[in-house]
Design an enzyme around this catalytic site. Structure first.
Site, PDB file in Angstrom:
ATOM      1  N   GLY A 187      -0.620  -1.571 -11.223  1.00  0.00           N
ATOM      2  CA  GLY A 187      -0.305  -2.937 -10.801  1.00  0.00           C
ATOM      3  C   GLY A 187       0.984  -3.506 -11.328  1.00  0.00           C
ATOM      4  O   GLY A 187       1.176  -4.721 -11.279  1.00  0.00           O
ATOM      5  N   GLU A 188       1.902  -2.645 -11.827  1.00  0.00           N
ATOM      6  CA  GLU A 188       3.147  -3.164 -12.381  1.00  0.00           C
ATOM      7  C   GLU A 188       4.388  -2.692 -11.620  1.00  0.00           C
ATOM      8  O   GLU A 188       5.517  -2.953 -12.053  1.00  0.00           O
ATOM      9  CB  GLU A 188       3.269  -2.790 -13.857  1.00  0.00           C
TER      10      GLU A 188
ATOM     11  N   PRO B 196       4.759   6.833 -11.502  1.00  0.00           N
ATOM     12  CA  PRO B 196       3.968   7.818 -10.738  1.00  0.00           C
ATOM     13  C   PRO B 196       2.955   7.132  -9.832  1.00  0.00           C
ATOM     14  O   PRO B 196       2.416   6.068 -10.166  1.00  0.00           O
ATOM     15  CB  PRO B 196       3.265   8.630 -11.834  1.00  0.00           C
ATOM     16  N   ARG B 197       2.700   7.738  -8.704  1.00  0.00           N
ATOM     17  CA  ARG B 197       1.769   7.167  -7.732  1.00  0.00           C
ATOM     18  C   ARG B 197       0.331   7.241  -8.215  1.00  0.00           C
ATOM     19  O   ARG B 197      -0.454   6.317  -7.996  1.00  0.00           O
ATOM     20  CB  ARG B 197       1.909   7.920  -6.399  1.00  0.00           C
TER      21      ARG B 197
ATOM     22  N   GLU C 260      -2.565  -0.450   0.740  1.00  0.00           N
ATOM     23  CA  GLU C 260      -3.280  -1.265   1.713  1.00  0.00           C
ATOM     24  C   GLU C 260      -3.865  -2.514   1.065  1.00  0.00           C
ATOM     25  O   GLU C 260      -3.823  -3.604   1.653  1.00  0.00           O
ATOM     26  CB  GLU C 260      -4.398  -0.450   2.368  1.00  0.00           C
TER      27      GLU C 260
ATOM     28  N   ASN D  88       6.278   2.178   0.749  1.00  0.00           N
ATOM     29  CA  ASN D  88       6.747   0.902   1.264  1.00  0.00           C
ATOM     30  C   ASN D  88       8.074   0.454   0.641  1.00  0.00           C
ATOM     31  O   ASN D  88       8.098   0.045  -0.527  1.00  0.00           O
ATOM     32  CB  ASN D  88       5.667  -0.156   1.028  1.00  0.00           C
ATOM     33  N   PRO D  89       9.180   0.458   1.399  1.00  0.00           N
ATOM     34  CA  PRO D  89      10.458   0.017   0.842  1.00  0.00           C
ATOM     35  C   PRO D  89      10.615  -1.497   0.798  1.00  0.00           C
ATOM     36  O   PRO D  89      11.615  -2.008   0.286  1.00  0.00           O
ATOM     37  CB  PRO D  89      11.475   0.640   1.810  1.00  0.00           C
ATOM     38  N   LEU D  90       9.639  -2.222   1.338  1.00  0.00           N
ATOM     39  CA  LEU D  90       9.737  -3.679   1.353  1.00  0.00           C
ATOM     40  C   LEU D  90       9.513  -4.284  -0.023  1.00  0.00           C
ATOM     41  O   LEU D  90       9.925  -5.421  -0.279  1.00  0.00           O
ATOM     42  CB  LEU D  90       8.727  -4.259   2.345  1.00  0.00           C
ATOM     43  N   GLU D  91       8.853  -3.548  -0.909  1.00  0.00           N
ATOM     44  CA  GLU D  91       8.579  -4.096  -2.242  1.00  0.00           C
ATOM     45  C   GLU D  91       9.870  -4.333  -3.024  1.00  0.00           C
ATOM     46  O   GLU D  91      10.086  -5.441  -3.531  1.00  0.00           O
ATOM     47  CB  GLU D  91       7.599  -3.183  -2.980  1.00  0.00           C
TER      48      GLU D  91
END
EC number: 2.4.99.12
Length: 429
Positions: free
Chosen positions: A314-315, A272-273, A64, A339-342
């Site tokens: 952040g990478e 990893p998330r 988000e 999110n697949p848009l990244e």
């Protein structure tokens, strides 16, 4: 049940629940120390240096916050005389706020939704407007904002079929909560219809599109991409699995055994998330018989390296830029995907698992554009995953077509940030 009674019962319940929630945070801190820090903010006790009478934007966690970045940058430019406060609920979200904005914004955790904590939060910040994102509905905080005549916006509104089933059991509490918003901006017509079903008024609702499409390559991202690329000594095929959850890595590592049989120099990159799993994931990859390097080691990734674990924050976007194929984690269980848009921003071919329920509209658009590969449960996932990766690594025309189509979907849907900003301007006039 009358809303006032429902709200009173909710407040009593949440007040009694608060000690249990604090204990849960402390238990979580056993594996991630950040959860035991700044506990005062969880109770609404905010740092004294925070300025009041500005705009507060809440983004629950990393995804988000990243999606909010262009919107927050517009606020910083236009409302440069107002303090902009960005709240999160997770330590990773907090770290992302600091990484993206440093001291350009104020930051604190959103407090637990009990009467006293939210009162202290609002007493300190006294915002002109409070902006929530997607499915963040906090009945007590929203009721207090409304009573204090704070402008309320829900942006990038999303209500999945799964959420609807849960929320409809609580309509006596959530319907009046939704009706307190001055504006509700939704990602799609389906989401808007779901909000209307839950009690939103048509006059409240506007179709704005999805903020998550409004991503772009900036100087900081390009520099981070170059930094990661400098650690890769040799050109090789790179398969990245992004935002992984428990179970995802085991599937990927099993599939990778088949990929390595076809391409001995292939590199698996795992992101990893959650930071508390970094050590566990590296150990899992090593125990599976791979030569593993962790990003935190700052070592060059040689041909001898088979798995590279990005144990940093952040990478992910920069890592997507280096990959030949990207698989989205969280889509092989009941997480609902990520999110697949990244990766689409970098024209990468994308593979997802059976469950992308959190991104159903985006997934539909990608399917329609022939821009994604989605696996099903018709065959064992590791075998299907290996087959899909091997095909994309070996069929350049197919991979390039998928990536270009995904990029076009991103470009065609941009503009939600400006619509959202315009709606806030009108509200604050």
């Amino acid at each position: 049940m009358h809303f006032t009674l429902a709200l009173v019962l909710y407040r009593i319940f949440f007040l009694l629940l608060t000690p249990i929630l604090l204990l849960a945070l402390l238990l979580r801190s056993i594996t991630q120390q950040a959860y035991r820090q700044r506990l005062g903010e969880r109770l609404g006790i905010l740092p004294k240096q925070l300025q009041a009478n500005g705009i507060v934007i809440h983004g629950a966690s990393v995804g988000e916050i990243i999606a909010l970045k262009p919107f927050i940058e517009l606020l910083l430019n236009y409302y440069n005389d107002l303090p902009i406060t960005v709240t999160s609920f997770t330590p990773t979200g907090s770290a992302q706020v600091k990484k993206l904005f440093a001291d350009k914004v104020q930051h604190c955790y959103l407090p637990l939704d009990n009467l006293l904590s939210s009162h202290l939060f609002l007493q300190r910040l006294q915002p002109q407007a409070m902006i929530f994102m997607e499915t963040e509905l906090w009945p007590n905080l929203i009721a207090q904002c409304h009573r204090q005549q704070v402008k309320l916006m829900l942006i990038n509104g999303r209500l999945s079929a799964k959420s609807m089933r849960s929320y409809q059991k609580l309509t006596y509490l959530l319907s009046p909560t939704i009706q307190r918003f001055d504006k509700i901006l939704t990602q799609s017509q389906v989401n808007q219809d779901n909000f209307l079903t839950l009690g939103a008024r048509p006059a409240q609702c506007t179709l704005s599109g999805n903020l998550k499409f409004d991503i772009a390559i900036n100087k900081a991202l390009a520099a981070k991409q170059q930094e990661l690329a400098s650690l890769l000594n040799e050109p090789r095929n790179i398969w990245l699995i992004a935002s992984t959850h428990p179970g995802d890595e085991a599937l990927a590592l099993k599939a990778f055994n088949q990929v390595k049989q076809q391409d001995k120099t292939a590199l698996l990159v795992i992101v990893p998330r959650h930071p508390e799993r970094f050590e566990q994931v590296a150990t899992l990859a090593q125990n599976a018989g791979n030569t593993v390097i962790r990003r935190s080691q700052k070592q060059s990734v040689t041909l001898a390296t088979q798995v590279w674990v990005i144990d940093s924050l952040g990478e992910l976007l920069a890592a997507c830029a280096l990959a030949n194929v990207v698989t989205m984690g969280g889509s092989f269980s009941d997480i609902g995907g990520h999110n697949p848009l990244e990766p689409a921003l970098f024209k990468k071919p994308i593979i997802v698992g059976p469950d992308m329920s959190n991104f159903s509209e985006i997934l539909t658009q990608l399917h329609t554009a022939n821009a994604i590969v989605q696996l099903s449960n018709d065959q064992p996932i590791p075998e299907a995953l290996a087959e899909a990766v091997i095909r994309l690594l070996s069929d350049n025309n197919f991979a390039e077509s998928l990536g270009n189509n995904a990029y076009q979907v991103v470009q065609a849907n941009q503009g939600a940030t400006r619509l959202t900003f315009n709606a806030l301007q009108q509200l604050l006039q």
